[in-house]
Design a protein around this motif. Structure first.
Motif, PDB file in Angstrom:
ATOM      1  N   UNK A 155       0.927  -1.168   0.124  1.00  0.00           N
ATOM      2  CA  UNK A 155      -0.062   0.028   0.035  1.00  0.00           C
ATOM      3  C   UNK A 155       0.788   1.279   0.033  1.00  0.00           C
ATOM      4  N   UNK A 156       0.554   2.221  -0.864  1.00  0.00           N
ATOM      5  CA  UNK A 156       1.390   3.437  -1.175  1.00  0.00           C
ATOM      6  C   UNK A 156       0.373   4.532  -1.092  1.00  0.00           C
ATOM      7  N   UNK A 157       0.626   5.374   0.076  1.00  0.00           N
ATOM      8  CA  UNK A 157      -0.122   6.572   0.246  1.00  0.00           C
ATOM      9  C   UNK A 157       0.451   7.876  -0.386  1.00  0.00           C
ATOM     10  N   UNK A 158      -0.330   8.699  -0.932  1.00  0.00           N
ATOM     11  CA  UNK A 158       0.195  10.114  -1.320  1.00  0.00           C
ATOM     12  C   UNK A 158      -0.787  11.081  -1.192  1.00  0.00           C
ATOM     13  N   UNK A 159      -0.338  12.233  -1.223  1.00  0.00           N
ATOM     14  CA  UNK A 159      -1.569  13.473  -1.104  1.00  0.00           C
ATOM     15  C   UNK A 159      -1.470  14.464   0.003  1.00  0.00           C
ATOM     16  N   UNK A 171      -4.600   9.545  -1.614  1.00  0.00           N
ATOM     17  CA  UNK A 171      -4.825   8.386  -2.528  1.00  0.00           C
ATOM     18  C   UNK A 171      -4.127   7.304  -1.830  1.00  0.00           C
ATOM     19  N   UNK A 172      -4.330   6.094  -2.328  1.00  0.00           N
ATOM     20  CA  UNK A 172      -3.704   4.902  -1.825  1.00  0.00           C
ATOM     21  C   UNK A 172      -3.496   3.910  -2.714  1.00  0.00           C
ATOM     22  N   UNK A 173      -2.498   3.478  -3.204  1.00  0.00           N
ATOM     23  CA  UNK A 173      -2.781   2.445  -4.323  1.00  0.00           C
ATOM     24  C   UNK A 173      -2.250   1.234  -3.774  1.00  0.00           C
ATOM     25  N   UNK A 183       2.826   3.048   4.697  1.00  0.00           N
ATOM     26  CA  UNK A 183       3.913   3.558   5.135  1.00  0.00           C
ATOM     27  C   UNK A 183       3.335   5.217   5.937  1.00  0.00           C
ATOM     28  N   UNK A 184       2.373   5.807   5.550  1.00  0.00           N
ATOM     29  CA  UNK A 184       1.633   6.933   5.893  1.00  0.00           C
ATOM     30  C   UNK A 184       2.072   8.169   5.043  1.00  0.00           C
ATOM     31  N   UNK A 185       1.162   9.162   5.230  1.00  0.00           N
ATOM     32  CA  UNK A 185       1.451  10.368   4.531  1.00  0.00           C
ATOM     33  C   UNK A 185       1.232  11.644   5.627  1.00  0.00           C
ATOM     34  N   UNK A 186       1.705  12.452   5.616  1.00  0.00           N
ATOM     35  CA  UNK A 186       1.748  13.590   6.687  1.00  0.00           C
ATOM     36  C   UNK A 186       0.776  14.626   6.263  1.00  0.00           C
ATOM     37  N   UNK A 187      -0.182  14.771   7.173  1.00  0.00           N
ATOM     38  CA  UNK A 187      -1.121  16.029   6.744  1.00  0.00           C
ATOM     39  C   UNK A 187      -0.990  17.066   7.950  1.00  0.00           C
TER      40      UNK A 187
END
Length: 134
Positions: A4-8, A21-23, A126-130
């Motif tokens: 799983x790969x997050x972005x945005x 988004x998460x692919x 792995x997470x994406x920071x907001x």
């Protein structure tokens, strides 16, 4: 193996919007058949469920703190999970994680229980920071 790969993620001012988004890839995994969702963890706090979506997108569940502001959706063709976030608040600041379960054709009730952490998801990104500033 499922990846799983997050972005945005990013930094916005209060009241702003972001779309995460998460692919999901690997092992023939198709999110259409599983419960998937988003979690977040702020510094010094436990990881909490934000939103989950059951197989076939038949049901969606949200934490009370984000209802009416966040929307979870998915694109089965591209195995992509989305989290649209509007009217962001400083308390939304956290690392956001995508999660996917391994119980194929799990019930909607089970997917709700994954949101509340009665059960735990099998796969995590792995997470994406907001970061939301006031």
């Amino acid at each position: 193996q499922v990846h799983l790969v997050e972005s945005g993620g990013g930094s916005v001012q209060a009241g702003g919007s972001l779309r995460l988004s998460c692919t999901i890839s690997g092992s023939g995994y198709n999110m259409r058949d599983y419960c998937v969702g988003w979690f977040r963890q702020a510094p010094g706090k436990e990881r909490e469920g934000v939103a989950t979506i059951s197989k076939g997108a038949s049901s969606t569940y949200y934490a009370d703190s984000v209802k009416g502001r966040f929307t979870i959706s998915q694109d089965h063709a591209n195995n992509t999970l989305w989290l649209q976030m509007h009217n962001l608040k400083p308390e939304d600041t956290a690392m956001y994680y995508c999660a996917a379960d391994s119980a194929r054709y799990g019930t909607s009730t089970y997917c709700y229980n994954l949101l509340t952490r009665r059960y735990d998801f099998t796969y995590w990104g792995q997470g994406t920071q907001v970061t939301v500033s006031s």
